[in-house]
Enzyme design. Sequence first.
Site, PDB file in Angstrom:
ATOM      1  N   MET A   4       7.587   4.680   6.124  1.00 17.53           N
ATOM      2  CA  MET A   4       7.892   3.314   5.690  1.00 17.53           C
ATOM      3  C   MET A   4       9.227   3.257   4.957  1.00 17.53           C
ATOM      4  O   MET A   4       9.971   2.285   5.078  1.00 17.53           O
ATOM      5  CB  MET A   4       6.770   2.743   4.817  1.00 17.53           C
ATOM      6  CG  MET A   4       5.422   2.643   5.528  1.00 17.53           C
ATOM      7  SD  MET A   4       5.487   1.921   7.191  1.00 17.53           S
ATOM      8  CE  MET A   4       6.100   0.299   6.843  1.00 17.53           C
ATOM      9  N   GLU A   5       9.548   4.311   4.223  1.00 17.21           N
ATOM     10  CA  GLU A   5      10.830   4.360   3.522  1.00 17.21           C
ATOM     11  C   GLU A   5      11.991   4.396   4.515  1.00 17.21           C
ATOM     12  O   GLU A   5      12.979   3.674   4.353  1.00 17.21           O
ATOM     13  CB  GLU A   5      10.872   5.572   2.580  1.00 17.21           C
ATOM     14  CG  GLU A   5      10.032   5.416   1.335  1.00 17.21           C
ATOM     15  CD  GLU A   5       8.525   5.544   1.525  1.00 17.21           C
ATOM     16  OE1 GLU A   5       7.790   5.261   0.571  1.00 17.21           O
ATOM     17  OE2 GLU A   5       8.063   5.931   2.622  1.00 17.21           O
ATOM     18  N   ASP A  36      24.101 -10.128   7.205  1.00 15.94           N
ATOM     19  CA  ASP A  36      24.579 -10.956   6.098  1.00 15.94           C
ATOM     20  C   ASP A  36      26.100 -10.877   5.951  1.00 15.94           C
ATOM     21  O   ASP A  36      26.756 -11.893   5.716  1.00 15.94           O
ATOM     22  CB  ASP A  36      23.914 -10.529   4.791  1.00 15.94           C
ATOM     23  CG  ASP A  36      24.426 -11.329   3.617  1.00 15.94           C
ATOM     24  OD1 ASP A  36      24.252 -12.572   3.627  1.00 15.94           O
ATOM     25  OD2 ASP A  36      25.018 -10.734   2.698  1.00 15.94           O
ATOM     26  N   MET A  81       0.798  -1.224   0.000  1.00 15.12           N
ATOM     27  CA  MET A  81       0.000   0.000   0.000  1.00 15.12           C
ATOM     28  C   MET A  81       0.834   1.278   0.000  1.00 15.12           C
ATOM     29  O   MET A  81       0.289   2.373   0.136  1.00 15.12           O
ATOM     30  CB  MET A  81      -0.954   0.013   1.203  1.00 15.12           C
ATOM     31  CG  MET A  81      -1.927  -1.135   1.220  1.00 15.12           C
ATOM     32  SD  MET A  81      -2.859  -1.247  -0.322  1.00 15.12           S
ATOM     33  CE  MET A  81      -3.505  -2.893  -0.163  1.00 15.12           C
ATOM     34  N   CYS A  82       2.138   1.160  -0.143  1.00 17.33           N
ATOM     35  CA  CYS A  82       2.995   2.346  -0.216  1.00 17.33           C
ATOM     36  C   CYS A  82       2.970   2.926  -1.621  1.00 17.33           C
ATOM     37  O   CYS A  82       3.044   2.198  -2.605  1.00 17.33           O
ATOM     38  CB  CYS A  82       4.436   1.991   0.144  1.00 17.33           C
ATOM     39  SG  CYS A  82       4.702   1.814   1.899  1.00 17.33           S
ATOM     40  N   HIS A  83       2.883   4.249  -1.679  1.00 12.72           N
ATOM     41  CA  HIS A  83       2.920   4.949  -2.961  1.00 12.72           C
ATOM     42  C   HIS A  83       4.372   5.144  -3.400  1.00 12.72           C
ATOM     43  O   HIS A  83       5.232   5.398  -2.555  1.00 12.72           O
ATOM     44  CB  HIS A  83       2.273   6.333  -2.828  1.00 12.72           C
ATOM     45  CG  HIS A  83       0.808   6.288  -2.582  1.00 12.72           C
ATOM     46  ND1 HIS A  83       0.279   6.121  -1.324  1.00 12.72           N
ATOM     47  CD2 HIS A  83      -0.240   6.379  -3.429  1.00 12.72           C
ATOM     48  CE1 HIS A  83      -1.047   6.127  -1.404  1.00 12.72           C
ATOM     49  NE2 HIS A  83      -1.388   6.277  -2.672  1.00 12.72           N
TER      50      HIS A  83
END
Length: 152
Positions: free
Chosen positions: A108-109, A123, A72-74
């Site tokens: 969110m970014e 990692d 749902m992120c633009h």
Amino acid sequence: MLTHVDDKGVKMVDISKKEDVERICVAEGYIKLKPETIKLIKEQKIKKGNVLTTAQIAGILAVKKTYELIPMCHPLPITSVNVDFEVFEDKIKAICSVKTTYKTGIEMEALTGVSIALLTIWDMVKSAEKDEDGQYKTAEIFGIRVVEKIKK
């Protein structure tokens, strides 16, 4: 009221009528590591290469790919990304600052940037962190959060 769901199912919110606003978000998170691993990182003796530079690049790339990862992120125009680290005796703090001038937030970014930077550190140091049974007894990612959100 749920903005992403209607009687037809899940949808992306229409932001077309919102005005562009300058937005800044800072997120942080930590990875706990063995002190010996931290020493190897500082001395740039990790076999895979420069851990923090690689994690910094990964965090920046992750910010730009967030809309492809979270449904749902633009997609939005990122105007600035900065990924930094603070190295402690037994942990590393990642800080991701993201800036845009657009119609929707960039939390969110920033969170994605921090998360991927920390995963990249993991990692890169896997071989140093594994115990004799191949387990990760010390390595832990924690404390991922939004530290600051600015809307001007």
